[in-house]
Design an enzyme around this catalytic site. Structure first.
Site, mmCIF file in Angstrom:
data_model
loop_
_atom_site.group_PDB
_atom_site.id
_atom_site.type_symbol
_atom_site.label_atom_id
_atom_site.label_comp_id
_atom_site.label_asym_id
_atom_site.label_seq_id
_atom_site.Cartn_x
_atom_site.Cartn_y
_atom_site.Cartn_z
ATOM 1 C CB CYS A 173 -0.904 -0.019 1.231
ATOM 2 S SG CYS A 173 -2.091 1.349 1.297
ATOM 3 C CG HIS A 198 -7.723 2.825 1.107
ATOM 4 N ND1 HIS A 198 -7.038 2.931 2.303
ATOM 5 C CD2 HIS A 198 -6.849 2.290 0.230
ATOM 6 C CE1 HIS A 198 -5.810 2.481 2.145
ATOM 7 N NE2 HIS A 198 -5.663 2.073 0.891
ATOM 8 C CG HIS A 215 -5.336 -2.406 -1.780
ATOM 9 N ND1 HIS A 215 -4.501 -3.078 -0.912
ATOM 10 C CD2 HIS A 215 -5.010 -1.095 -1.686
ATOM 11 C CE1 HIS A 215 -3.704 -2.194 -0.315
ATOM 12 N NE2 HIS A 215 -3.996 -0.984 -0.776
ATOM 13 C CD GLU A 216 -6.308 1.772 -4.047
ATOM 14 O OE1 GLU A 216 -6.574 2.697 -3.252
ATOM 15 O OE2 GLU A 216 -5.168 1.294 -4.159
#
Length: 180
Positions: free
Chosen positions: A92, A138, A134-135
């Site tokens: 990351c 967030h 993954h994003e």
């Protein structure tokens, strides 16, 4: 928005632990996403969330910029994920140098808005499914540290500390962050 003003927040920054606000500034959406994508490439990443650079917006970019691999993802949602999963190393930008083996679905269907505010339905598989998820973490106030066991995280942090005596992530290592 000046790209030079955008700085990466460390993985333990409070802004990365809350849900970003829905994006609705459609007059500036193209410029917002273009700037974010440019910063992503400047940082050497294949994905970047707006909140990672201090922008409170449910937006992320992903891709390499080559062969049409460039996505501007606004107000995303995951519709379905495959039962089939694989485990790969992930890093990351907000935790430079830290790599963790993370298990994720290999295929996903998602919805998001493009820079015109139009709805988009899309399917991703392989690496792009992984990057999207993954994003998307967030967007949920989460990160890849929460996708591994405490034991695996402790081992990775110990290894990280051994190779990076000082730096951005030292305070997290010293506190033995417990995300579980």
């Amino acid at each position: 928005m000046n790209p030079d003003d955008l700085k990466l927040l460390p993985i333990d920054h409070p802004m990365l632990k809350v849900l970003p606000e829905q994006f609705d500034d459609w007059d500036n959406a193209e410029n917002f996403c273009f700037t974010l994508f440019r910063k992503q490439l400047d940082f050497g990443g294949i994905g970047l969330s707006a909140n990672q650079v201090g922008l409170n917006a449910a937006v992320f970019t992903m891709g390499t910029g080559k062969d049409g691999k460039q996505w501007y993802i606004i107000n995303p949602d995951v519709i379905t994920v495959s039962e089939e999963c694989d485990t790969m190393e992930e890093g990351c930008l907000s935790a430079p140098g830290l790599m963790l083996k993370v298990k994720r679905p290999t295929k996903i269907s998602v919805s998001y808005q493009n820079t015109d505010g139009d709805p988009v339905l899309e399917e991703f598989d392989g690496i792009w499914a992984r990057v999207f998820l993954h994003e998307y973490d967030h967007m949920l106030g989460q990160n890849f540290l929460q996708r591994v066991s405490k034991l695996k995280l402790d081992r990775a942090l110990k290894k990280y500390k051994k190779f990076h005596k000082k730096g951005l992530f030292n305070d997290v290592i010293e506190q033995k962050v417990n995300y579980h």
